[in-house]
Design a protein around this motif. Sequence first.
Motif, PDB file in Angstrom:
ATOM      1  N   PHE A 133     104.298  66.972  16.278  1.00 34.71           N
ATOM      2  CA  PHE A 133     102.896  66.946  16.658  1.00 34.71           C
ATOM      3  C   PHE A 133     101.942  66.703  15.492  1.00 34.71           C
ATOM      4  CE2 PHE A 133      98.822  68.823  17.925  1.00 34.71           C
ATOM      5  CZ  PHE A 133      98.552  67.996  18.996  1.00 34.71           C
ATOM      6  N   PRO A 134     102.120  67.327  14.329  1.00 38.03           N
ATOM      7  CA  PRO A 134     101.191  67.024  13.231  1.00 38.03           C
ATOM      8  C   PRO A 134     101.164  65.534  12.877  1.00 38.03           C
ATOM      9  CG  PRO A 134     102.416  69.002  12.737  1.00 38.03           C
ATOM     10  CD  PRO A 134     103.041  68.401  13.976  1.00 38.03           C
ATOM     11  N   ALA A 135     102.323  64.882  12.855  1.00 35.39           N
ATOM     12  CA  ALA A 135     102.356  63.450  12.553  1.00 35.39           C
ATOM     13  C   ALA A 135     101.728  62.653  13.689  1.00 35.39           C
ATOM     14  CB  ALA A 135     103.791  62.990  12.310  1.00 35.39           C
ATOM     15  N   LEU A 136     102.011  63.055  14.910  1.00 32.68           N
ATOM     16  CA  LEU A 136     101.436  62.376  16.073  1.00 32.68           C
ATOM     17  C   LEU A 136      99.921  62.520  16.070  1.00 32.68           C
ATOM     18  CD1 LEU A 136     102.052  60.904  18.745  1.00 32.68           C
ATOM     19  CD2 LEU A 136     102.246  63.147  19.817  1.00 32.68           C
ATOM     20  N   LYS A 137      99.456  63.709  15.764  1.00 33.77           N
ATOM     21  CA  LYS A 137      98.013  63.957  15.697  1.00 33.77           C
ATOM     22  C   LYS A 137      97.360  63.079  14.629  1.00 33.77           C
ATOM     23  CE  LYS A 137      94.686  67.674  15.007  1.00 33.77           C
ATOM     24  NZ  LYS A 137      94.510  69.076  14.668  1.00 33.77           N
ATOM     25  N   ALA A 138      97.986  62.968  13.473  1.00 29.46           N
ATOM     26  CA  ALA A 138      97.441  62.137  12.393  1.00 29.46           C
ATOM     27  C   ALA A 138      97.393  60.668  12.809  1.00 29.46           C
ATOM     28  CB  ALA A 138      98.273  62.309  11.130  1.00 29.46           C
ATOM     29  N   ALA A 139      98.451  60.207  13.477  1.00 25.46           N
ATOM     30  CA  ALA A 139      98.480  58.810  13.924  1.00 25.46           C
ATOM     31  C   ALA A 139      97.398  58.545  14.964  1.00 25.46           C
ATOM     32  CB  ALA A 139      99.860  58.469  14.484  1.00 25.46           C
ATOM     33  N   LEU A 140      97.239  59.455  15.892  1.00 23.16           N
ATOM     34  CA  LEU A 140      96.239  59.264  16.943  1.00 23.16           C
ATOM     35  C   LEU A 140      94.821  59.394  16.408  1.00 23.16           C
ATOM     36  CD1 LEU A 140      97.896  61.089  19.958  1.00 23.16           C
ATOM     37  CD2 LEU A 140      97.724  58.636  19.537  1.00 23.16           C
ATOM     38  N   LYS A 141      94.647  60.191  15.359  1.00 24.48           N
ATOM     39  CA  LYS A 141      93.319  60.330  14.763  1.00 24.48           C
ATOM     40  C   LYS A 141      92.834  58.977  14.255  1.00 24.48           C
ATOM     41  CE  LYS A 141      90.756  62.902  11.278  1.00 24.48           C
ATOM     42  NZ  LYS A 141      90.856  63.860  10.178  1.00 24.48           N
ATOM     43  N   GLY A 142      93.697  58.243  13.593  1.00 23.86           N
ATOM     44  CA  GLY A 142      93.333  56.906  13.119  1.00 23.86           C
ATOM     45  C   GLY A 142      93.031  55.961  14.266  1.00 23.86           C
TER      46      GLY A 142
ATOM     47  N   ALA B 201      89.608  56.926  15.768  1.00 22.37           N
ATOM     48  CA  ALA B 201      88.514  56.483  14.905  1.00 22.37           C
ATOM     49  C   ALA B 201      88.329  54.981  15.014  1.00 22.37           C
ATOM     50  CB  ALA B 201      88.790  56.889  13.464  1.00 22.37           C
ATOM     51  N   SER B 202      89.404  54.242  15.034  1.00 19.98           N
ATOM     52  CA  SER B 202      89.338  52.789  15.165  1.00 19.98           C
ATOM     53  C   SER B 202      88.736  52.381  16.506  1.00 19.98           C
ATOM     54  CB  SER B 202      90.739  52.193  15.008  1.00 19.98           C
ATOM     55  OG  SER B 202      90.717  50.814  15.222  1.00 19.98           O
ATOM     56  N   SER B 203      89.151  53.054  17.568  1.00 16.69           N
ATOM     57  CA  SER B 203      88.621  52.750  18.905  1.00 16.69           C
ATOM     58  C   SER B 203      87.131  53.050  18.980  1.00 16.69           C
ATOM     59  CB  SER B 203      89.368  53.543  19.973  1.00 16.69           C
ATOM     60  OG  SER B 203      90.698  53.117  20.035  1.00 16.69           O
ATOM     61  N   LEU B 204      86.708  54.167  18.389  1.00 14.55           N
ATOM     62  CA  LEU B 204      85.293  54.516  18.387  1.00 14.55           C
ATOM     63  C   LEU B 204      84.493  53.461  17.628  1.00 14.55           C
ATOM     64  CD1 LEU B 204      83.067  56.454  19.172  1.00 14.55           C
ATOM     65  CD2 LEU B 204      83.545  57.728  17.092  1.00 14.55           C
ATOM     66  N   LEU B 205      85.013  53.018  16.509  1.00 18.92           N
ATOM     67  CA  LEU B 205      84.346  51.979  15.738  1.00 18.92           C
ATOM     68  C   LEU B 205      84.254  50.691  16.555  1.00 18.92           C
ATOM     69  CD1 LEU B 205      83.067  51.149  13.056  1.00 18.92           C
ATOM     70  CD2 LEU B 205      85.343  50.522  12.271  1.00 18.92           C
ATOM     71  N   ASP B 206      85.298  50.348  17.279  1.00 17.45           N
ATOM     72  CA  ASP B 206      85.289  49.149  18.121  1.00 17.45           C
ATOM     73  C   ASP B 206      84.208  49.223  19.193  1.00 17.45           C
ATOM     74  OD1 ASP B 206      87.351  47.986  16.727  1.00 17.45           O
ATOM     75  OD2 ASP B 206      88.880  48.422  18.241  1.00 17.45           O
ATOM     76  N   VAL B 207      84.146  50.327  19.927  1.00 17.87           N
ATOM     77  CA  VAL B 207      83.166  50.403  21.016  1.00 17.87           C
ATOM     78  C   VAL B 207      81.744  50.524  20.480  1.00 17.87           C
ATOM     79  CG1 VAL B 207      84.765  51.243  22.773  1.00 17.87           C
ATOM     80  CG2 VAL B 207      83.490  52.884  21.419  1.00 17.87           C
ATOM     81  N   PHE B 208      81.585  51.198  19.339  1.00 19.30           N
ATOM     82  CA  PHE B 208      80.253  51.279  18.738  1.00 19.30           C
ATOM     83  C   PHE B 208      79.803  49.889  18.281  1.00 19.30           C
ATOM     84  CE2 PHE B 208      77.398  51.870  15.121  1.00 19.30           C
ATOM     85  CZ  PHE B 208      76.400  52.599  15.730  1.00 19.30           C
ATOM     86  N   GLY B 209      80.694  49.162  17.617  1.00 14.20           N
ATOM     87  CA  GLY B 209      80.373  47.798  17.188  1.00 14.20           C
ATOM     88  C   GLY B 209      80.084  46.888  18.366  1.00 14.20           C
ATOM     89  N   PHE B 210      80.818  47.063  19.450  1.00 18.72           N
ATOM     90  CA  PHE B 210      80.573  46.276  20.656  1.00 18.72           C
ATOM     91  C   PHE B 210      79.162  46.550  21.182  1.00 18.72           C
ATOM     92  CE2 PHE B 210      80.749  45.933  25.332  1.00 18.72           C
ATOM     93  CZ  PHE B 210      81.023  44.580  25.431  1.00 18.72           C
ATOM     94  N   TRP B 211      78.759  47.821  21.177  1.00 13.92           N
ATOM     95  CA  TRP B 211      77.414  48.170  21.636  1.00 13.92           C
ATOM     96  C   TRP B 211      76.342  47.499  20.765  1.00 13.92           C
ATOM     97  CZ3 TRP B 211      73.422  51.014  19.300  1.00 13.92           C
ATOM     98  CH2 TRP B 211      72.367  51.370  20.137  1.00 13.92           C
ATOM     99  N   VAL B 212      76.537  47.522  19.455  1.00 17.78           N
ATOM    100  CA  VAL B 212      75.577  46.885  18.548  1.00 17.78           C
ATOM    101  C   VAL B 212      75.517  45.383  18.824  1.00 17.78           C
ATOM    102  CG1 VAL B 212      75.067  46.313  16.130  1.00 17.78           C
ATOM    103  CG2 VAL B 212      75.782  48.635  16.742  1.00 17.78           C
ATOM    104  N   MET B 213      76.675  44.745  18.959  1.00 19.58           N
ATOM    105  CA  MET B 213      76.694  43.304  19.256  1.00 19.58           C
ATOM    106  C   MET B 213      76.035  43.010  20.603  1.00 19.58           C
ATOM    107  SD  MET B 213      77.866  41.716  16.675  1.00 19.58           S
ATOM    108  CE  MET B 213      78.271  40.104  17.326  1.00 19.58           C
ATOM    109  N   TRP B 214      76.276  43.876  21.581  1.00 19.63           N
ATOM    110  CA  TRP B 214      75.671  43.714  22.910  1.00 19.63           C
ATOM    111  C   TRP B 214      74.149  43.699  22.775  1.00 19.63           C
ATOM    112  CZ3 TRP B 214      77.980  43.424  27.821  1.00 19.63           C
ATOM    113  CH2 TRP B 214      77.105  43.552  28.898  1.00 19.63           C
ATOM    114  N   ARG B 215      73.642  44.650  22.006  1.00 17.57           N
ATOM    115  CA  ARG B 215      72.189  44.750  21.831  1.00 17.57           C
ATOM    116  C   ARG B 215      71.620  43.584  21.021  1.00 17.57           C
ATOM    117  NH1 ARG B 215      69.603  49.387  23.763  1.00 17.57           N
ATOM    118  NH2 ARG B 215      70.999  50.129  25.375  1.00 17.57           N
TER     119      ARG B 215
END
Length: 124
Positions: free
Chosen positions: A36-45, A48-62
């Motif tokens: 689980f600690p390794a899985l948690k670390a992998a999913l954290k990345g 974070a990447s997914s959040l950056l993608d959707v945030f960037g998509f919102w900025v581009m949309w605007r």
Amino acid sequence: MPSPEGEGNAKHALEQAWAAYYRVNRSANKPLFAVFPALKAALKGYAASSLLDVFGFWVMWRLNGGFEGTQKALGLSRPAMYRRIAMFREVFKEHPDVFEIPGITVDPVAFAEGMKARVEQRDG
């Protein structure tokens, strides 16, 4: 009545059920708990990447005036745009066209003018 839970019978029954479930599954889940600690670390990345993608998509949309402008600017197909919108809605529970982020303002006119000036300065 000793608490808002009444006598706590339902809460106590639920706690007993979870304790029994945990005891039965602890040995079966031990390998999963070990990684689980390794899985948690992998999913954290990934998160974070997914959040950056959707945030960037919102900025581009605007900045690009919605669906068609963003599709053209990013070179995405219609199905890819719909997937991005669905991902955005999954994260923020709203469509990117109505979602507002407190403290962040996107000004497409200032952006276009600023980028034009940068390109002109760069190209001399």
